[in-house]
Scaffold this motif. Structure first.
Motif, PDB file in Angstrom:
ATOM      1  N   GLU A 129     -44.617  -4.052  13.299  1.00  0.00           N
ATOM      2  CA  GLU A 129     -43.328  -4.439  13.885  1.00  0.00           C
ATOM      3  C   GLU A 129     -43.439  -5.712  14.730  1.00  0.00           C
ATOM      4  O   GLU A 129     -42.621  -6.624  14.616  1.00  0.00           O
ATOM      5  N   ARG A 130     -44.461  -5.777  15.569  1.00  0.00           N
ATOM      6  CA  ARG A 130     -44.619  -6.952  16.441  1.00  0.00           C
ATOM      7  C   ARG A 130     -44.828  -8.225  15.616  1.00  0.00           C
ATOM      8  O   ARG A 130     -44.242  -9.273  15.895  1.00  0.00           O
ATOM      9  N   LYS A 131     -45.677  -8.150  14.585  1.00  0.00           N
ATOM     10  CA  LYS A 131     -45.940  -9.333  13.766  1.00  0.00           C
ATOM     11  C   LYS A 131     -44.680  -9.789  13.040  1.00  0.00           C
ATOM     12  O   LYS A 131     -44.455 -10.991  12.851  1.00  0.00           O
ATOM     13  N   ARG A 132     -43.865  -8.830  12.620  1.00  0.00           N
ATOM     14  CA  ARG A 132     -42.632  -9.200  11.925  1.00  0.00           C
ATOM     15  C   ARG A 132     -41.658  -9.885  12.874  1.00  0.00           C
ATOM     16  O   ARG A 132     -40.969 -10.838  12.496  1.00  0.00           O
ATOM     17  N   LEU A 133     -41.597  -9.423  14.117  1.00  0.00           N
ATOM     18  CA  LEU A 133     -40.757 -10.097  15.104  1.00  0.00           C
ATOM     19  C   LEU A 133     -41.257 -11.512  15.364  1.00  0.00           C
ATOM     20  O   LEU A 133     -40.470 -12.463  15.478  1.00  0.00           O
ATOM     21  N   TRP A 134     -42.572 -11.683  15.426  1.00  0.00           N
ATOM     22  CA  TRP A 134     -43.138 -13.012  15.607  1.00  0.00           C
ATOM     23  C   TRP A 134     -42.776 -13.928  14.434  1.00  0.00           C
ATOM     24  O   TRP A 134     -42.459 -15.105  14.616  1.00  0.00           O
ATOM     25  N   ARG A 135     -42.799 -13.363  13.232  1.00  0.00           N
ATOM     26  CA  ARG A 135     -42.499 -14.193  12.070  1.00  0.00           C
ATOM     27  C   ARG A 135     -41.051 -14.676  12.097  1.00  0.00           C
ATOM     28  O   ARG A 135     -40.751 -15.814  11.735  1.00  0.00           O
ATOM     29  N   PHE A 136     -40.126 -13.801  12.529  1.00  0.00           N
ATOM     30  CA  PHE A 136     -38.741 -14.227  12.681  1.00  0.00           C
ATOM     31  C   PHE A 136     -38.645 -15.389  13.667  1.00  0.00           C
ATOM     32  O   PHE A 136     -37.917 -16.357  13.438  1.00  0.00           O
ATOM     33  N   LEU A 137     -39.379 -15.268  14.787  1.00  0.00           N
ATOM     34  CA  LEU A 137     -39.319 -16.316  15.806  1.00  0.00           C
ATOM     35  C   LEU A 137     -39.876 -17.636  15.283  1.00  0.00           C
ATOM     36  O   LEU A 137     -39.299 -18.703  15.529  1.00  0.00           O
ATOM     37  N   PHE A 138     -41.001 -17.588  14.581  1.00  0.00           N
ATOM     38  CA  PHE A 138     -41.546 -18.810  14.004  1.00  0.00           C
ATOM     39  C   PHE A 138     -40.530 -19.457  13.066  1.00  0.00           C
ATOM     40  O   PHE A 138     -40.300 -20.665  13.106  1.00  0.00           O
ATOM     41  N   GLY A 139     -39.918 -18.649  12.200  1.00  0.00           N
ATOM     42  CA  GLY A 139     -38.938 -19.183  11.267  1.00  0.00           C
ATOM     43  C   GLY A 139     -37.761 -19.821  11.978  1.00  0.00           C
ATOM     44  O   GLY A 139     -37.275 -20.893  11.586  1.00  0.00           O
ATOM     45  N   MET A 140     -37.285 -19.176  13.050  1.00  0.00           N
ATOM     46  CA  MET A 140     -36.136 -19.695  13.786  1.00  0.00           C
ATOM     47  C   MET A 140     -36.473 -21.022  14.466  1.00  0.00           C
ATOM     48  O   MET A 140     -35.716 -21.998  14.354  1.00  0.00           O
ATOM     49  N   TYR A 141     -37.605 -21.070  15.166  1.00  0.00           N
ATOM     50  CA  TYR A 141     -37.960 -22.294  15.882  1.00  0.00           C
ATOM     51  C   TYR A 141     -38.252 -23.448  14.922  1.00  0.00           C
ATOM     52  O   TYR A 141     -38.009 -24.615  15.253  1.00  0.00           O
ATOM     53  N   GLU A 142     -38.766 -23.150  13.750  1.00  0.00           N
ATOM     54  CA  GLU A 142     -39.081 -24.205  12.785  1.00  0.00           C
ATOM     55  C   GLU A 142     -37.942 -24.466  11.809  1.00  0.00           C
ATOM     56  O   GLU A 142     -38.055 -25.340  10.950  1.00  0.00           O
ATOM     57  N   CYS A 143     -36.838 -23.681  11.922  1.00  0.00           N
ATOM     58  CA  CYS A 143     -35.713 -23.783  10.972  1.00  0.00           C
ATOM     59  C   CYS A 143     -36.212 -23.641   9.533  1.00  0.00           C
ATOM     60  O   CYS A 143     -35.833 -24.415   8.646  1.00  0.00           O
ATOM     61  N   SER A 144     -37.061 -22.657   9.299  1.00  0.00           N
ATOM     62  CA  SER A 144     -37.602 -22.428   7.962  1.00  0.00           C
ATOM     63  C   SER A 144     -37.107 -21.082   7.448  1.00  0.00           C
ATOM     64  O   SER A 144     -36.478 -20.301   8.158  1.00  0.00           O
ATOM     65  N   SER A 145     -37.381 -20.807   6.167  1.00  0.00           N
ATOM     66  CA  SER A 145     -36.963 -19.579   5.506  1.00  0.00           C
ATOM     67  C   SER A 145     -35.459 -19.388   5.675  1.00  0.00           C
ATOM     68  O   SER A 145     -34.693 -20.296   5.410  1.00  0.00           O
ATOM     69  N   ILE A 146     -35.016 -18.218   6.128  1.00  0.00           N
ATOM     70  CA  ILE A 146     -33.575 -17.961   6.228  1.00  0.00           C
ATOM     71  C   ILE A 146     -32.886 -18.901   7.211  1.00  0.00           C
ATOM     72  O   ILE A 146     -31.676 -19.149   7.099  1.00  0.00           O
ATOM     73  N   TYR A 147     -33.647 -19.447   8.165  1.00  0.00           N
ATOM     74  CA  TYR A 147     -33.038 -20.295   9.192  1.00  0.00           C
ATOM     75  C   TYR A 147     -32.841 -21.733   8.730  1.00  0.00           C
ATOM     76  O   TYR A 147     -32.308 -22.553   9.485  1.00  0.00           O
ATOM     77  N   LYS A 148     -33.236 -22.047   7.509  1.00  0.00           N
ATOM     78  CA  LYS A 148     -32.866 -23.341   6.928  1.00  0.00           C
ATOM     79  C   LYS A 148     -31.363 -23.414   6.714  1.00  0.00           C
ATOM     80  O   LYS A 148     -30.802 -24.495   6.574  1.00  0.00           O
ATOM     81  N   TYR A 149     -30.731 -22.252   6.669  1.00  0.00           N
ATOM     82  CA  TYR A 149     -29.306 -22.174   6.354  1.00  0.00           C
ATOM     83  C   TYR A 149     -28.428 -22.070   7.595  1.00  0.00           C
ATOM     84  O   TYR A 149     -27.207 -21.983   7.482  1.00  0.00           O
ATOM     85  N   GLY A 150     -29.037 -22.110   8.774  1.00  0.00           N
ATOM     86  CA  GLY A 150     -28.274 -22.051  10.005  1.00  0.00           C
ATOM     87  C   GLY A 150     -28.690 -20.889  10.880  1.00  0.00           C
ATOM     88  O   GLY A 150     -29.749 -20.284  10.702  1.00  0.00           O
ATOM     89  N   ARG A 151     -27.825 -20.569  11.818  1.00  0.00           N
ATOM     90  CA  ARG A 151     -28.152 -19.548  12.833  1.00  0.00           C
ATOM     91  C   ARG A 151     -27.862 -18.148  12.287  1.00  0.00           C
ATOM     92  O   ARG A 151     -26.891 -17.494  12.653  1.00  0.00           O
ATOM     93  N   VAL A 152     -28.740 -17.675  11.421  1.00  0.00           N
ATOM     94  CA  VAL A 152     -28.593 -16.348  10.830  1.00  0.00           C
ATOM     95  C   VAL A 152     -28.732 -15.283  11.923  1.00  0.00           C
ATOM     96  O   VAL A 152     -29.659 -15.328  12.736  1.00  0.00           O
ATOM     97  N   GLU A 153     -27.798 -14.340  11.932  1.00  0.00           N
ATOM     98  CA  GLU A 153     -27.771 -13.278  12.951  1.00  0.00           C
ATOM     99  C   GLU A 153     -28.496 -12.044  12.448  1.00  0.00           C
ATOM    100  O   GLU A 153     -28.225 -11.558  11.353  1.00  0.00           O
ATOM    101  N   LEU A 154     -29.420 -11.520  13.257  1.00  0.00           N
ATOM    102  CA  LEU A 154     -30.160 -10.305  12.919  1.00  0.00           C
ATOM    103  C   LEU A 154     -29.638  -9.140  13.740  1.00  0.00           C
ATOM    104  O   LEU A 154     -29.491  -9.242  14.972  1.00  0.00           O
ATOM    105  N   ASN A 155     -29.341  -8.040  13.078  1.00  0.00           N
ATOM    106  CA  ASN A 155     -28.978  -6.790  13.744  1.00  0.00           C
ATOM    107  C   ASN A 155     -30.013  -5.752  13.308  1.00  0.00           C
ATOM    108  O   ASN A 155     -29.958  -5.245  12.185  1.00  0.00           O
ATOM    109  N   LEU A 156     -30.960  -5.454  14.189  1.00  0.00           N
ATOM    110  CA  LEU A 156     -32.130  -4.676  13.803  1.00  0.00           C
ATOM    111  C   LEU A 156     -32.286  -3.438  14.681  1.00  0.00           C
ATOM    112  O   LEU A 156     -32.138  -3.511  15.909  1.00  0.00           O
ATOM    113  N   PHE A 157     -32.599  -2.324  14.042  1.00  0.00           N
ATOM    114  CA  PHE A 157     -33.094  -1.176  14.783  1.00  0.00           C
ATOM    115  C   PHE A 157     -34.588  -1.404  15.000  1.00  0.00           C
ATOM    116  O   PHE A 157     -35.370  -1.461  14.037  1.00  0.00           O
ATOM    117  N   ILE A 158     -34.986  -1.546  16.255  1.00  0.00           N
ATOM    118  CA  ILE A 158     -36.399  -1.725  16.593  1.00  0.00           C
ATOM    119  C   ILE A 158     -36.794  -0.647  17.604  1.00  0.00           C
ATOM    120  O   ILE A 158     -35.942   0.002  18.212  1.00  0.00           O
TER     121      ILE A 158
END
Length: 326
Positions: A129-158
């Motif tokens: 779980e922690r590594k997956r949260l980190w991966r989301f953050l890396f993608g957001m800060y680098e505007c890569s993966s899903i974040y190439k398309y803008g400010r994608v909103e995540l609604n997650l049960f964690i």
């Protein structure tokens, strides 16, 4: 995987609709919907849903539901946690390329400061779980993966323990970490709902619910958390091109949270460390866990403008961190 009960599905539907403005709403991508209990509830509420399912056993029922509707539901075979893997050549399903996914969704890239182009919902597996949260953050800060398309909103049960880390305040010995700082700078974090673990069933054959144990933090609930990237994330000196340096700076600072910032600046051979702290109005004896998230951002921007600071020694460690996350 965890499966929500019908009562909880209704609660989630109301949470996801909370705060929705007037006019057309962005598509909702639900990952790992399983038997489709929540999917059906969302559809009944008139929400347009794309179901991204990686378990072939669940696909027939979802596809049957898709055929019975007039375009309100789209079912795709794919694994949300195998988006854009670092492999060469053609991806083999259920691995998914975000470019192909967004093309299938019909969602075009928008500028970062535009409205949210896509909303995503799902229950996070507690393994990695922690590594997956980190991966989301890396993608957001680098505007890569899903974040190439803008400010994608995540609604997650964690898990509750991970939510407490995301929302931790400076000075908290147990929870304030690099993940806290980077999540709070990058996202608006909203707790939508807390639900006891007992409300969830599991697809495991033995029917048991494996709850991650923690001695230091409460972990009695799963928390539905909305993570919306900040519109002003890339104003000032922080940019997608230098965000990896910023992430690594924060991680290195909070690796020893009780150490003083002045000592860290000295370790970086920064000749004007005292002047820098004075200009930033940070006490000379401030420890790493005393700094607010915005203090780390101001520190980074000041270092970027410092003629005596060189970030070249960061690079090897930065790239190693990125490889680990991916």
């Amino acid at each position: 995987r965890f499966i929500a009960c019908p009562r909880l599905a209704r609660t989630v539907q109301l949470c996801l609709q909370r705060g929705a403005g007037p006019g057309p709403q962005p598509i909702l991508l639900e990952f790992s919907p399983g038997p489709g209990i929540l999917t059906q509830t969302l559809l009944n509420a008139g929400i347009k849903v794309v179901a991204l399912e990686n378990n072939l056993a669940y696909l027939p029922n979802l596809q049957s539901l898709e055929k019975s509707l007039d375009g309100q539901l789209k079912v795709i075979y794919g694994d949300f946690f195998r988006l854009d893997p670092l492999v060469r050549g053609t991806l083999k399903p259920p691995a998914v390329c975000s470019d192909k996914l967004f093309e299938t969704l019909g969602v075009a890239a928008v500028p970062w400061r535009a409205d949210v182009p896509l909303r995503i919902f799902g229950i996070m597996p507690h393994t990695l779980e922690r590594k997956r949260l980190w991966r989301f953050l890396f993608g957001m800060y680098e505007c890569s993966s899903i974040y190439k398309y803008g400010r994608v909103e995540l609604n997650l049960f964690i898990s509750e323990k991970e939510y407490m880390v995301l929302a931790a305040k400076p000075g908290d010995v147990r929870t304030y970490q690099a993940l806290s700082v980077l999540a709070q700078i990058g996202c608006e974090i909203e707790l939508l709902h807390m639900e006891p673990w007992s409300s969830f069933t599991t697809s495991l054959k033995n029917g048991g619910l494996s709850i991650p144990k923690t001695k230091m933090l409460p972990n009695d609930h799963l928390c539905l958390v909305r993570l919306t990237p900040q519109q002003n994330l890339f104003t000032g000196g922080l940019k997608p091109t230098n965000s990896s340096t910023f992430i690594f700076m924060v991680k290195q600072c909070l690796a020893k949270p009780s150490s003083r910032l002045s000592d860290r600046l000295n370790s970086w051979s920064l000749d004007n460390g005292g002047e820098l702290l004075e200009a930033l109005e940070i006490p000379e004896n401030a420890t790493m866990r005393d700094l607010y998230p915005e203090d780390y951002r101001r520190l980074f921007e000041a270092l970027q403008n410092s003629s005596t600071f060189s970030e070249t020694w960061f690079y090897e460690d930065i790239f190693e961190n990125i490889r680990t996350i991916n």
